[in-house]
Scaffold this motif. Sequence first.
Motif, short mmCIF file in Angstrom:
data_model
loop_
_atom_site.label_atom_id
_atom_site.label_comp_id
_atom_site.label_asym_id
_atom_site.label_seq_id
_atom_site.Cartn_x
_atom_site.Cartn_y
_atom_site.Cartn_z
N PRO A 1 -4.22 -0.19 -0.98
CA PRO A 1 -3.87 -1.49 -0.40
C PRO A 1 -2.83 -1.42 0.72
CG PRO A 1 -4.07 -1.69 -2.77
CD PRO A 1 -4.16 -0.23 -2.45
N PHE A 2 -2.11 -0.29 0.84
CA PHE A 2 -1.19 -0.16 1.97
C PHE A 2 -1.95 -0.19 3.30
CE2 PHE A 2 1.80 1.34 -1.25
CZ PHE A 2 3.02 0.91 -0.77
N CYS A 3 -3.26 0.06 3.26
CA CYS A 3 -4.08 -0.04 4.47
C CYS A 3 -3.97 -1.43 5.10
CB CYS A 3 -5.55 0.24 4.13
SG CYS A 3 -5.98 1.96 3.85
N LEU A 4 -3.79 -2.42 4.25
CA LEU A 4 -3.78 -3.81 4.72
C LEU A 4 -2.53 -4.17 5.51
CD1 LEU A 4 -5.23 -5.46 1.49
CD2 LEU A 4 -6.45 -4.88 3.59
N VAL A 5 -1.48 -3.36 5.38
CA VAL A 5 -0.25 -3.64 6.14
C VAL A 5 0.02 -2.55 7.17
CG1 VAL A 5 0.78 -4.97 4.25
CG2 VAL A 5 1.20 -2.50 4.38
N SER A 6 -0.90 -1.62 7.30
CA SER A 6 -0.72 -0.50 8.22
C SER A 6 -1.43 -0.78 9.54
CB SER A 6 -1.27 0.78 7.60
OG SER A 6 -1.23 1.85 8.51
N THR A 7 -0.82 -0.36 10.64
CA THR A 7 -1.45 -0.49 11.94
C THR A 7 -2.52 0.57 12.16
OG1 THR A 7 0.30 0.85 12.93
CG2 THR A 7 0.58 -1.55 13.00
N GLN A 8 -2.44 1.67 11.39
CA GLN A 8 -3.42 2.74 11.46
C GLN A 8 -3.82 3.15 10.03
OE1 GLN A 8 -0.92 5.33 14.09
NE2 GLN A 8 -2.74 5.37 15.40
N PRO A 9 -4.72 2.38 9.42
CA PRO A 9 -5.10 2.61 8.02
C PRO A 9 -5.61 4.01 7.74
CG PRO A 9 -5.96 0.52 8.82
CD PRO A 9 -5.42 1.24 10.01
N ALA A 10 -6.09 4.71 8.76
CA ALA A 10 -6.62 6.06 8.54
C ALA A 10 -5.58 6.99 7.93
CB ALA A 10 -7.13 6.65 9.86
N TRP A 11 -4.30 6.79 8.29
CA TRP A 11 -3.25 7.63 7.72
C TRP A 11 -3.10 7.38 6.22
CZ3 TRP A 11 -1.91 11.80 9.91
CH2 TRP A 11 -1.81 11.90 11.29
N VAL A 12 -3.25 6.13 5.82
CA VAL A 12 -3.17 5.80 4.39
C VAL A 12 -4.34 6.45 3.65
CG1 VAL A 12 -3.13 3.94 2.69
CG2 VAL A 12 -2.03 3.61 4.91
N ILE A 13 -5.53 6.32 4.21
CA ILE A 13 -6.72 6.91 3.58
C ILE A 13 -6.57 8.43 3.47
CG2 ILE A 13 -9.20 7.28 3.84
CD1 ILE A 13 -9.27 4.51 5.24
N LEU A 14 -6.07 9.06 4.54
CA LEU A 14 -5.86 10.51 4.51
C LEU A 14 -4.85 10.89 3.43
CD1 LEU A 14 -6.29 13.35 5.66
CD2 LEU A 14 -4.46 12.85 7.32
N ALA A 15 -3.76 10.13 3.33
CA ALA A 15 -2.74 10.42 2.34
C ALA A 15 -3.29 10.29 0.92
CB ALA A 15 -1.54 9.50 2.53
N VAL A 16 -4.11 9.27 0.69
CA VAL A 16 -4.71 9.09 -0.63
C VAL A 16 -5.66 10.24 -0.95
CG1 VAL A 16 -6.27 7.64 -2.00
CG2 VAL A 16 -4.44 6.58 -0.66
N PHE A 17 -6.42 10.67 0.05
CA PHE A 17 -7.31 11.83 -0.14
C PHE A 17 -6.49 13.07 -0.51
CE2 PHE A 17 -8.98 15.72 1.83
CZ PHE A 17 -10.13 15.89 1.07
N LEU A 18 -5.40 13.30 0.21
CA LEU A 18 -4.57 14.47 -0.06
C LEU A 18 -3.85 14.35 -1.40
CD1 LEU A 18 -3.18 15.15 3.52
CD2 LEU A 18 -4.74 16.61 2.21
N ALA A 19 -3.55 13.12 -1.82
CA ALA A 19 -2.96 12.93 -3.15
C ALA A 19 -3.95 13.39 -4.21
CB ALA A 19 -2.61 11.45 -3.36
N CYS A 20 -5.22 13.05 -4.03
CA CYS A 20 -6.25 13.52 -4.96
C CYS A 20 -6.36 15.04 -4.90
CB CYS A 20 -7.60 12.89 -4.60
SG CYS A 20 -7.66 11.10 -4.79
N LEU A 21 -6.25 15.60 -3.70
CA LEU A 21 -6.37 17.04 -3.55
C LEU A 21 -5.21 17.78 -4.22
CD1 LEU A 21 -8.14 19.23 -2.30
CD2 LEU A 21 -6.77 19.07 -0.21
N THR A 22 -4.01 17.21 -4.16
CA THR A 22 -2.88 17.86 -4.84
C THR A 22 -3.12 17.94 -6.34
OG1 THR A 22 -1.61 15.79 -5.11
CG2 THR A 22 -1.20 17.06 -3.11
N GLU A 23 -3.69 16.86 -6.91
CA GLU A 23 -3.96 16.88 -8.34
C GLU A 23 -5.07 17.89 -8.66
OE1 GLU A 23 -1.88 15.31 -10.41
OE2 GLU A 23 -0.91 14.91 -8.49
N PHE A 24 -6.06 17.97 -7.78
CA PHE A 24 -7.13 18.96 -7.97
C PHE A 24 -6.55 20.37 -7.95
CE2 PHE A 24 -10.18 21.90 -5.96
CZ PHE A 24 -11.16 21.90 -6.95
#
Length: 200
Positions: free
Chosen positions: A106-129
């Motif tokens: 949901p931070f995408c909704l307040v971000s001027t560049q949502p792609a950074w939020v999506i990338l961070a969420v992807f990398l958060a999943c990758l850290t757990e993997f």
Amino acid sequence: MPSIYQLKSRFQSILRPLCTLMARSGITANQVTLIAMLGSILMGVWLYLQSDSRLPWLVLPLFLLLRMALNAIDGMLAREFNQQSALGGILNEVGDVVSDAAIYLPFCLVSTQPAWVILAVFLACLTEFMGVLGPSLGAARRYDGPMGKSDRAFVYGGFALLLGFFPAIAVWTSALFAITAGLMLWTCLNRAKGILANQS
């Protein structure tokens, strides 16, 4: 690499009386894991539906603290009250990934560049993997920092608190997630190095 995760033992000591009470009441580790995941999904839906309101952002830090407490409790219930199971392990790891995605997207909704939020969420999943990859390769589960699950909760929760009081700082959302994405990539590398070092 230092991480807030290193404070886990002290946090568990504080929660142990509550954990004991829950075990005596018949509450299981898997139930706690599911409650944490479902609560995270509901929190994420609230943020998504009311991203322009201050209240959900102000509540998010408190919820993240509650989620960390529930995560610690389910682990203690499993280890200290003989509730460990394969299902519990699956729920725990999947729950962390689902919860992170639900809360942070949901931070995408307040971000001027949502792609950074999506990338961070992807990398958060990758850290757990990368963390759970250790046991499958003959090493221990890795919790290396600098941007593990607890660190993310601290950083993003603190930013959400500021966002609730000072909505204008939303312009810094993309920068924050870009920086944390870099730190999570570093975390993945540290965990990979830790796995390889355990095998040498």
